[in-house]
Every structure is written in structure tokens, then in C-alpha cells.
Scaffold this active site. Structure first.
Site, PDB file in Angstrom:
ATOM      1  N   LYS A 113      54.683 -23.511 112.461  1.00  0.00           N
ATOM      2  CA  LYS A 113      53.664 -23.563 113.521  1.00  0.00           C
ATOM      3  C   LYS A 113      53.893 -24.748 114.450  1.00  0.00           C
ATOM      4  O   LYS A 113      53.625 -24.674 115.647  1.00  0.00           O
ATOM      5  CB  LYS A 113      52.268 -23.581 112.901  1.00  0.00           C
ATOM      6  N   LYS A 195      59.299 -11.340 109.494  1.00  0.00           N
ATOM      7  CA  LYS A 195      58.288 -10.451 108.923  1.00  0.00           C
ATOM      8  C   LYS A 195      57.452  -9.788 110.019  1.00  0.00           C
ATOM      9  O   LYS A 195      57.319 -10.318 111.121  1.00  0.00           O
ATOM     10  CB  LYS A 195      57.390 -11.230 107.959  1.00  0.00           C
ATOM     11  N   LYS A 198      51.006 -10.354 113.097  1.00  0.00           N
ATOM     12  CA  LYS A 198      49.952  -9.992 114.046  1.00  0.00           C
ATOM     13  C   LYS A 198      50.270 -10.455 115.456  1.00  0.00           C
ATOM     14  O   LYS A 198      49.912  -9.807 116.423  1.00  0.00           O
ATOM     15  CB  LYS A 198      48.625 -10.656 113.633  1.00  0.00           C
TER      16      LYS A 198
HETATM   17  P1  TYM Z   1      47.342 -13.335 107.040  1.00  0.00           P
HETATM   18  O1  TYM Z   1      46.099 -13.110 107.800  1.00  0.00           O
HETATM   19  O2  TYM Z   1      48.544 -13.812 107.786  1.00  0.00           O
HETATM   20  O3  TYM Z   1      47.775 -12.017 106.282  1.00  0.00           O
HETATM   21  C1  TYM Z   1      46.852 -11.327 105.441  1.00  0.00           C
HETATM   22  C2  TYM Z   1      47.596 -10.781 104.235  1.00  0.00           C
HETATM   23  O4  TYM Z   1      48.669  -9.934 104.631  1.00  0.00           O
HETATM   24  C3  TYM Z   1      49.886 -10.368 104.041  1.00  0.00           C
HETATM   25  N1  TYM Z   1      51.001 -10.126 104.980  1.00  0.00           N
HETATM   26  C4  TYM Z   1      52.142  -9.520 104.663  1.00  0.00           C
HETATM   27  N2  TYM Z   1      52.588  -8.980 103.517  1.00  0.00           N
HETATM   28  C5  TYM Z   1      53.807  -8.404 103.529  1.00  0.00           C
HETATM   29  N3  TYM Z   1      54.589  -8.307 104.638  1.00  0.00           N
HETATM   30  C6  TYM Z   1      54.182  -8.834 105.817  1.00  0.00           C
HETATM   31  N4  TYM Z   1      54.934  -8.717 106.899  1.00  0.00           N
HETATM   32  C7  TYM Z   1      52.908  -9.477 105.864  1.00  0.00           C
HETATM   33  N5  TYM Z   1      52.207 -10.075 106.847  1.00  0.00           N
HETATM   34  C8  TYM Z   1      51.048 -10.476 106.291  1.00  0.00           C
HETATM   35  C9  TYM Z   1      49.692 -11.855 103.780  1.00  0.00           C
HETATM   36  O5  TYM Z   1      50.559 -12.318 102.764  1.00  0.00           O
HETATM   37  C10 TYM Z   1      48.245 -11.912 103.378  1.00  0.00           C
HETATM   38  O6  TYM Z   1      48.088 -11.610 102.013  1.00  0.00           O
HETATM   39  N6  TYM Z   1      46.626 -17.772 104.820  1.00  0.00           N
HETATM   40  C11 TYM Z   1      46.290 -16.357 104.770  1.00  0.00           C
HETATM   41  C12 TYM Z   1      44.795 -16.075 104.826  1.00  0.00           C
HETATM   42  C13 TYM Z   1      44.021 -16.781 103.764  1.00  0.00           C
HETATM   43  C14 TYM Z   1      44.043 -16.504 102.372  1.00  0.00           C
HETATM   44  C15 TYM Z   1      43.131 -17.411 101.783  1.00  0.00           C
HETATM   45  C16 TYM Z   1      44.739 -15.572 101.591  1.00  0.00           C
HETATM   46  C17 TYM Z   1      43.139 -17.801 103.995  1.00  0.00           C
HETATM   47  N7  TYM Z   1      42.611 -18.184 102.777  1.00  0.00           N
HETATM   48  C18 TYM Z   1      42.909 -17.434 100.403  1.00  0.00           C
HETATM   49  C19 TYM Z   1      44.524 -15.606 100.214  1.00  0.00           C
HETATM   50  C20 TYM Z   1      43.623 -16.515  99.633  1.00  0.00           C
HETATM   51  C21 TYM Z   1      46.946 -15.666 105.954  1.00  0.00           C
HETATM   52  O7  TYM Z   1      47.231 -16.279 106.936  1.00  0.00           O
HETATM   53  O8  TYM Z   1      47.069 -14.305 105.809  1.00  0.00           O
END
Ligand code: TYM
Length: 335
Positions: A113, A195, A198
Site C-alpha cells: 500500500k 490476485k 476489488k
Molecule cells: P478483503 O476485503 O480484501 O477480502 C475479503 C475476503 O476475500 C478474500 N480474497 C480472496 N481470496 C482468494 N483470491 C482472491 N483473489 C481474493 N481476494 C480477496 C480475502 O482473503 C478475504 O478473506 N483484511 C481483510 C478484511 C478483514 C478481516 C478481518 C478478515 C478485516 N478484519 C478479520 C478476517 C478477519 C481484507 O482486506 O479482506
């Protein structure tokens, strides 16, 4: 016996895509009967990279609606918004005293980031993994269904939990990243670069809100090559990605046919036709996404229902969060 506690979250920073679904949400839905589940929308986390909040409420509603459209039942799980649970912020404050600048600066997502937005290296970004640990530990969760990109954050959450326990007494279990297949999932962008995400590569990401034509177009443009050079080759990651997607949405016969074609192909004798594979994958993906898209749109329009679900979720989450915070305060002498 009490059910094991599960927690996971999604940032409302854009439209949800197949990576979110196959990496995380599909597991949420499968876990909701067997476990005591907490799933939330991480709107505080989104502020670290998306300070403009004009679209935030809409995005939160869309994430909630898409989760329900994918099969989450808000009666079975606590489905809530992070900012509705102030207990998380207090735990974040305590855990911040147990997280060191050096380790936070070394976090892969932080470095990424900083590279992407060198003008917005805020303290919230640095302590992102601490807030994430607070999200998990506030419910004393054991299992955290996430994609592979979150593995390092989970390791940090375990470290913070251990340090807390060591310093103030055993309150927190050790949370583990979870996927039903064992291996954590990483869905690649359709051009094979990094990957699916969003905010980057919109043309190479399939969103749950995409219409049939967009899905077809994106899959037909996905990266392939001239075919394997020897029989039973190891698949390049962008080809494996298409097979991974196919394994989620196509029939066993279809998958077996294309696997066999791939394994039988060699230089000068290419049996697998990637054009046909993509056409089939596109057709199956369209059928898979269609009902999710239309259900999510219906729910998103029903503001009354959304507000009720969000209120209910916060109530459930705050009971559990309040109980943990009481233990924490007692252990720390903050009572
Ligand atoms: P975020 O919002 O980026 O993504 C949400 C979930 O989707 C999974 N994910 C993927 N899995 C496989 N391939 C991909 N290309 C891919 N892109 C996204 C992410 O691994 C995630 O499970 N930091 C976290 C949000 C968060 C969180 C938490 C998660 C905040 N607090 C506590 C678990 C527990 C995040 O940015 O996810």
C-alpha cells in the site's frame, strides 16, 4: 458442547468478486450451521485507503446484500458492520501497545500500500493488522475463513494474542486461517497478473454484480497460451486459475473432459481448445452468478430489511464483544 467461534470480514472498498466468493464467502455459507459465526463489513479498515466516505454506506449495504444473496442467513449468523461495535476499537487500543513498529512496517500488505499510495501512509494503515486482530479476538474466534492473501495477518493476530496472554493472563485462543479444502485459496486476475481484486484490474476481475455479457467478455479475454508442450504438463498459473474457477461452477464431466484434453496435449498435438474451455466456463459462470446478482439487487433495494439485519447483527456481536472486553478489562485492571 459449545460451538466453535468463527469470524471473518470484508472491506467495503468496491464490488465483491469471485476471489472474495471462492476465497472466503463460500466458506462462510458452509460454516454457518456448524459454528457460532460472526461475519462483518470492515468499514473502519476501508478508511485506511479510501478516506472519501460519500459512497461508503452504499458499499456497506451492497456487501451485506451480496453476502445474503450468496447464502448467508442473518438469523443463523451475526452479520454486522464493524463501526457498530465500539468494543473492537477499545481492544484495538490495548493491542496497539503490543504491536511493534518494526514488525508492522514489514507487513507485506503495508509495503504494497505504501508503494501504491506513497502520499497516504497513515498510522491506520500501519496498524491495520492490529485492528484486524481486534476484530478476531473480540469474539475469541478460533477459525477465520479467509483467502491466502490474509495469511500473514492471521499470523500477526496470533502473535498479538500470545503477547496479551503472556502479559495479562490467558484470555485469547490462537486463531487459525481456515478453508474447507485445507489449502487457502488465491484466485488470480484473469490476465494472470496478481490476485483478483476489488480495486485493480476491473477488466480482469469478475464481479458478482457483472451482467451476463460482461462475464462472457471477461472470460473470453482471459490469458491462455499455445497449449502444453508435453503430455501431463504442470499447468501455468493462469491456466490453473481457469481450471480452479471451472471446478467451482462446472459439472464433474465437463471438468474431467478438459483435464483429459489438457493432459493428452503436447507440442504439435494440441487437443485442448482453450477457446472451447473459456466458452464453457463463461456459460457456467453466467448461470452461477445470475441468481446471486438478482437476489443481491432485490435485497439492496429493501432498505428496511437491510437496517433490520444490520441492527440485529450489531446486537448479537456486541453481546459477545462486551463479554470479551469485560475479561480483558478485568485482566488488565481497567475495571
Ligand atoms: P478483503 O476485503 O480484501 O477480502 C475479503 C475476503 O476475500 C478474500 N480474497 C480472496 N481470496 C482468494 N483470491 C482472491 N483473489 C481474493 N481476494 C480477496 C480475502 O482473503 C478475504 O478473506 N483484511 C481483510 C478484511 C478483514 C478481516 C478481518 C478478515 C478485516 N478484519 C478479520 C478476517 C478477519 C481484507 O482486506 O479482506
Amino acid at each position: 458442547m459449545a460451538k466453535e467461534v468463527v469470524l471473518s470480514g470484508i472491506r467495503p472498498t468496491g464490488f465483491l468478486h469471485l476471489g472474495n466468493y471462492f476465497g472466503a464467502m463460500r466458506n462462510y455459507v458452509r460454516m454457518q450451521d456448524e459454528y457460532n459465526c460472526y461475519f462483518f463489513v470492515a468499514n473502519w479498515h476501508s478508511l485506511t485507503t479510501h478516506p472519501d466516505t460519500s459512497e461508503l454506506r452504499n458499499s456497506v449495504h451492497r456487501v451485506i446484500a451480496e453476502n445474503i444473496a450468496c447464502g448467508l442467513d442473518p438469523e443463523k449468523v451475526a452479520l454486522y458492520v464493524q463501526s457498530d461495535v465500539p468494543e473492537i476499537a477499545e481492544l484495538y487500543l490495548y493491542l496497539n501497545t503490543m504491536a511493534y513498529k518494526g514488525e508492522l512496517e514489514k507487513t507485506t500488505t503495508f509495503k504494497e500500500k505504501v508503494r501504491l499510495s506513497p502520499d497516504n501512509v497513515n498510522a491506520g494503515l500501519l496498524t491495520y493488522p492490529v485492528l484486524m486482530a481486534a476484530d478476531i479476538l473480540i469474539h475469541r474466534a478460533l477459525k477465520v475463513p479467509v483467502g491466502k492473501d490474509q495469511e500473514q495477518h492471521l499470523e500477526m493476530a496470533r502473535n498479538f494474542a500470545e503477547r496479551f496472554n503472556h502479559r495479562y493472563g490467558d484470555i485469547f485462543p490462537s486463531p487459525q486461517a481456515f478453508n474447507f479444502g485445507g489449502e487457502l485459496v488465491k484466485i488470480l486476475s484473469l490476465d494472470g497478473n496478481g490476485k483478483m481484486s476489488k480495486s485493480e484490474n476491473q477488466m480482469n476481475t469478475i464481479f458478482l454484480a457483472d451482467d451476463d455479457e460482461q462475464i462472457r467478455k471477461k472470460i473470453m479475454k482471459a490469458k491462455t497460451d499455445g497449449g502444453p508442450l508435453t503430455p501431463n504438463s504442470v499447468k501455468p498459473d493462469y491456466i490453473q486459475n481457469l481450471f480452479t474457477l471451472m471446478s467451482q461452477v462446472s459439472t464433474a464431466d465437463t471438468i474431467a473432459k478438459f483435464e483429459a484434453d489438457f493432459n493428452a496435449s503436447s507440442e504439435g498435438n494440441c487437443i485442448i481448445r482453450y477457446g472451447d474451455l473459456k466458452k464453457q466456463l463463461a456459460a457456467d459462470m453466467v448461470e452461477f452468478v445470475k441468481p446471486i446478482r438478482s437476489k443481491a439487487a432485490d435485497i439492496q433495494e429493501n432498505k428496511e430489511l437491510l437496517h433490520k439485519i444490520i441492527r440485529q447483527g450489531a446486537e448479537k456481536a456486541r453481546i459477545s464483544a462486551g463479554a470479551t472486553l469485560k475479561l480483558v478489562r478485568d485482566a488488565m485492571g481497567m475495571n
